[in-house]
Write a protein that holds these residues in place. Structure first.
Motif, PDB file in Angstrom:
ATOM      1  N   GLU A 162       0.651  -1.229  -0.202  1.00  0.00           N
ATOM      2  CA  GLU A 162       0.001   0.185  -0.051  1.00  0.00           C
ATOM      3  C   GLU A 162       1.092   1.547  -0.390  1.00  0.00           C
ATOM      4  O   GLU A 162       0.804   2.206  -0.707  1.00  0.00           O
ATOM      5  CB  GLU A 162      -0.996  -0.120   1.410  1.00  0.00           C
ATOM      6  CG  GLU A 162      -1.912  -1.103   1.058  1.00  0.00           C
ATOM      7  CD  GLU A 162      -3.142  -0.661   2.060  1.00  0.00           C
ATOM      8  OE1 GLU A 162      -3.224   0.553   2.792  1.00  0.00           O
ATOM      9  OE2 GLU A 162      -3.682  -1.734   3.064  1.00  0.00           O
ATOM     10  N   ASP A 163       2.014   1.208   0.676  1.00  0.00           N
ATOM     11  CA  ASP A 163       3.155   2.127   0.732  1.00  0.00           C
ATOM     12  C   ASP A 163       3.408   2.035  -0.551  1.00  0.00           C
ATOM     13  O   ASP A 163       3.524   3.750  -1.048  1.00  0.00           O
ATOM     14  CB  ASP A 163       3.897   2.567   1.921  1.00  0.00           C
ATOM     15  CG  ASP A 163       3.170   2.161   3.473  1.00  0.00           C
ATOM     16  OD1 ASP A 163       2.413   2.778   4.136  1.00  0.00           O
ATOM     17  OD2 ASP A 163       3.181   0.595   3.726  1.00  0.00           O
ATOM     18  N   LEU A 164       4.037   1.129  -0.835  1.00  0.00           N
ATOM     19  CA  LEU A 164       4.506   1.597  -2.127  1.00  0.00           C
ATOM     20  C   LEU A 164       3.747   2.356  -3.320  1.00  0.00           C
ATOM     21  O   LEU A 164       3.737   3.133  -3.905  1.00  0.00           O
ATOM     22  CB  LEU A 164       4.851   0.555  -2.887  1.00  0.00           C
ATOM     23  CG  LEU A 164       6.087   0.018  -4.160  1.00  0.00           C
ATOM     24  CD1 LEU A 164       7.657   0.748  -3.272  1.00  0.00           C
ATOM     25  CD2 LEU A 164       6.043  -1.637  -4.784  1.00  0.00           C
ATOM     26  N   ALA A 165       2.306   1.902  -3.101  1.00  0.00           N
ATOM     27  CA  ALA A 165       1.817   1.978  -4.429  1.00  0.00           C
ATOM     28  C   ALA A 165       0.910   3.220  -3.884  1.00  0.00           C
ATOM     29  O   ALA A 165       0.983   4.178  -4.690  1.00  0.00           O
ATOM     30  CB  ALA A 165       0.059   1.082  -4.401  1.00  0.00           C
ATOM     31  N   ARG A 166       0.733   4.366  -2.783  1.00  0.00           N
ATOM     32  CA  ARG A 166       0.494   5.193  -2.581  1.00  0.00           C
ATOM     33  C   ARG A 166       2.086   6.225  -2.904  1.00  0.00           C
ATOM     34  O   ARG A 166       1.351   7.521  -3.238  1.00  0.00           O
ATOM     35  CB  ARG A 166       0.549   5.564  -1.065  1.00  0.00           C
ATOM     36  CG  ARG A 166      -0.094   6.457  -0.210  1.00  0.00           C
ATOM     37  CD  ARG A 166      -0.602   6.984   1.106  1.00  0.00           C
ATOM     38  NE  ARG A 166      -1.160   5.638   1.395  1.00  0.00           N
ATOM     39  CZ  ARG A 166      -1.096   4.804   1.746  1.00  0.00           C
ATOM     40  NH1 ARG A 166      -0.085   4.643   2.482  1.00  0.00           N
ATOM     41  NH2 ARG A 166      -1.301   3.794   2.757  1.00  0.00           N
ATOM     42  N   LEU A 167       3.421   5.914  -2.583  1.00  0.00           N
ATOM     43  CA  LEU A 167       4.101   6.686  -3.094  1.00  0.00           C
ATOM     44  C   LEU A 167       4.279   7.071  -4.314  1.00  0.00           C
ATOM     45  O   LEU A 167       4.681   8.114  -5.198  1.00  0.00           O
ATOM     46  CB  LEU A 167       5.323   6.055  -2.727  1.00  0.00           C
ATOM     47  CG  LEU A 167       5.830   6.485  -0.744  1.00  0.00           C
ATOM     48  CD1 LEU A 167       6.865   5.740  -0.512  1.00  0.00           C
ATOM     49  CD2 LEU A 167       6.081   8.183  -0.952  1.00  0.00           C
ATOM     50  N   GLN A 168       3.869   5.539  -4.971  1.00  0.00           N
ATOM     51  CA  GLN A 168       4.071   6.170  -7.015  1.00  0.00           C
ATOM     52  C   GLN A 168       3.419   6.908  -6.947  1.00  0.00           C
ATOM     53  O   GLN A 168       2.907   7.561  -8.531  1.00  0.00           O
ATOM     54  CB  GLN A 168       3.817   4.441  -7.138  1.00  0.00           C
ATOM     55  CG  GLN A 168       5.156   4.127  -6.845  1.00  0.00           C
ATOM     56  CD  GLN A 168       5.027   2.295  -7.657  1.00  0.00           C
ATOM     57  OE1 GLN A 168       4.945   2.509  -9.201  1.00  0.00           O
ATOM     58  NE2 GLN A 168       4.349   1.530  -6.738  1.00  0.00           N
ATOM     59  N   THR A 169       2.069   7.637  -6.852  1.00  0.00           N
ATOM     60  CA  THR A 169       0.749   8.897  -7.201  1.00  0.00           C
ATOM     61  C   THR A 169       1.839   9.848  -7.036  1.00  0.00           C
ATOM     62  O   THR A 169       1.116  10.689  -7.583  1.00  0.00           O
ATOM     63  CB  THR A 169      -0.066   8.540  -6.253  1.00  0.00           C
ATOM     64  OG1 THR A 169      -0.097   9.029  -4.797  1.00  0.00           O
ATOM     65  CG2 THR A 169      -1.001   7.333  -6.142  1.00  0.00           C
ATOM     66  N   ILE A 170       2.805   9.936  -6.432  1.00  0.00           N
ATOM     67  CA  ILE A 170       3.521  11.701  -6.666  1.00  0.00           C
ATOM     68  C   ILE A 170       4.719  11.321  -8.334  1.00  0.00           C
ATOM     69  O   ILE A 170       5.122  10.412  -8.120  1.00  0.00           O
ATOM     70  CB  ILE A 170       4.682  10.849  -5.309  1.00  0.00           C
ATOM     71  CG1 ILE A 170       4.087  11.304  -4.221  1.00  0.00           C
ATOM     72  CG2 ILE A 170       5.775  12.986  -5.861  1.00  0.00           C
ATOM     73  CD1 ILE A 170       5.154  11.235  -2.889  1.00  0.00           C
ATOM     74  N   PRO A 171       3.954  12.413  -8.671  1.00  0.00           N
ATOM     75  CA  PRO A 171       4.264  12.861  -9.718  1.00  0.00           C
ATOM     76  C   PRO A 171       6.159  12.187 -10.336  1.00  0.00           C
ATOM     77  O   PRO A 171       7.108  12.917  -9.581  1.00  0.00           O
ATOM     78  CB  PRO A 171       4.302  13.726 -10.864  1.00  0.00           C
ATOM     79  CG  PRO A 171       3.465  14.280  -9.330  1.00  0.00           C
ATOM     80  CD  PRO A 171       3.643  14.008  -8.480  1.00  0.00           C
ATOM     81  N   GLY A 172       6.550  11.111 -10.747  1.00  0.00           N
ATOM     82  CA  GLY A 172       8.209  11.632 -11.214  1.00  0.00           C
ATOM     83  C   GLY A 172       8.236  10.139 -10.378  1.00  0.00           C
ATOM     84  O   GLY A 172       9.407  10.390 -10.184  1.00  0.00           O
ATOM     85  N   VAL A 173       7.863  10.245  -9.189  1.00  0.00           N
ATOM     86  CA  VAL A 173       8.327   8.508  -8.097  1.00  0.00           C
ATOM     87  C   VAL A 173       8.040   7.513  -8.648  1.00  0.00           C
ATOM     88  O   VAL A 173       6.292   7.147  -8.759  1.00  0.00           O
ATOM     89  CB  VAL A 173       7.408   8.520  -6.986  1.00  0.00           C
ATOM     90  CG1 VAL A 173       8.095   7.607  -6.231  1.00  0.00           C
ATOM     91  CG2 VAL A 173       8.342  10.080  -6.756  1.00  0.00           C
ATOM     92  N   GLY A 174       8.453   6.691  -9.565  1.00  0.00           N
ATOM     93  CA  GLY A 174       8.123   4.676 -10.133  1.00  0.00           C
ATOM     94  C   GLY A 174       8.229   4.008  -8.702  1.00  0.00           C
ATOM     95  O   GLY A 174       8.504   4.393  -7.913  1.00  0.00           O
ATOM     96  N   LYS A 175       8.328   3.017  -9.284  1.00  0.00           N
ATOM     97  CA  LYS A 175       8.723   1.851  -8.561  1.00  0.00           C
ATOM     98  C   LYS A 175       9.588   1.752  -7.629  1.00  0.00           C
ATOM     99  O   LYS A 175       9.661   1.861  -6.169  1.00  0.00           O
ATOM    100  CB  LYS A 175       8.035   0.424  -8.975  1.00  0.00           C
ATOM    101  CG  LYS A 175       8.369  -0.365  -7.938  1.00  0.00           C
ATOM    102  CD  LYS A 175       7.819  -2.082  -8.722  1.00  0.00           C
ATOM    103  CE  LYS A 175       7.845  -3.173  -7.956  1.00  0.00           C
ATOM    104  NZ  LYS A 175       9.126  -4.517  -8.259  1.00  0.00           N
ATOM    105  N   ASP A 176      11.181   1.882  -8.424  1.00  0.00           N
ATOM    106  CA  ASP A 176      12.311   1.498  -8.083  1.00  0.00           C
ATOM    107  C   ASP A 176      12.567   2.783  -7.507  1.00  0.00           C
ATOM    108  O   ASP A 176      13.188   2.564  -5.952  1.00  0.00           O
ATOM    109  CB  ASP A 176      13.159   2.226  -8.888  1.00  0.00           C
ATOM    110  CG  ASP A 176      13.353   1.130 -10.198  1.00  0.00           C
ATOM    111  OD1 ASP A 176      12.871  -0.517 -10.066  1.00  0.00           O
ATOM    112  OD2 ASP A 176      14.029   0.653 -11.031  1.00  0.00           O
ATOM    113  N   THR A 177      11.945   4.271  -6.748  1.00  0.00           N
ATOM    114  CA  THR A 177      12.398   5.185  -6.464  1.00  0.00           C
ATOM    115  C   THR A 177      11.030   5.229  -5.392  1.00  0.00           C
ATOM    116  O   THR A 177      11.858   5.494  -4.107  1.00  0.00           O
ATOM    117  CB  THR A 177      12.335   6.952  -7.076  1.00  0.00           C
ATOM    118  OG1 THR A 177      13.316   6.731  -7.814  1.00  0.00           O
ATOM    119  CG2 THR A 177      11.975   7.902  -5.775  1.00  0.00           C
TER     120      THR A 177
END
Length: 142
Positions: free
Chosen positions: A81-96
């Motif tokens: 869930e945290d990983l998915a939420r962070l990926q909603t930030i523009p420019g933040v993909g799975k690796d970041t």
């Protein structure tokens, strides 16, 4: 892929620049005349041995990276869930997102306000922050 195919053909004994150049794919095909000229040269058994060893090393490193990727993916399962939420930030993909979780963690209580969060995201709201004794305005998530 084209380069790898050409190298493997050279290792296998092919020396004809026309045949080697014909292994080119996609965009490289537009450069066939230059490629044919570039493939004219001396290539002997020593070169083949060295290239074979280099390719083996590259393949081993690729396998190691793939193993590490699987291990990282397994370690991230509890943080899906945290990983998915962070990926909603523009420019933040799975690796970041994975790096952020690994470096900062998921407990955001240490950042009481958005201004104190390390990323300072450009989402339209600004706040004043003290940096090296100077007040600067920084855009943050709202």
């Amino acid at each position: 892929k084209s380069g790898r195919a050409m190298i493997e053909a050279l290792i296998s004994g092919e020396r004809d620049p026309l045949i080697l150049a014909d292994l080119a794919l996609k965009r490289m095909r537009a450069k066939l005349p230059d490629l044919r000229r570039a493939l004219i040269g001396r290539f002997n058994a020593h070169h083949a041995t060295m290239l074979r060893l280099h390719l083996r090393h590259i393949d081993e490193l690729d396998a190691i990276v793939a193993d590490l990727d699987l291990q990282i993916d397994a370690l991230l399962v509890p943080f899906a869930e945290d990983l998915a939420r962070l990926q909603t930030i523009p420019g933040v993909g799975k690796d970041t997102a994975a790096v952020l979780i690994a470096e900062i963690g998921v407990d955001m209580s240490m950042f009481p306000t958005a201004c104190q969060w390390p990323l300072g995201l450009p989402c339209g709201r600004s706040c004043d922050v003290l940096v090296d004794g100077h007040v600067i305005s920084r855009l943050v998530a709202s």
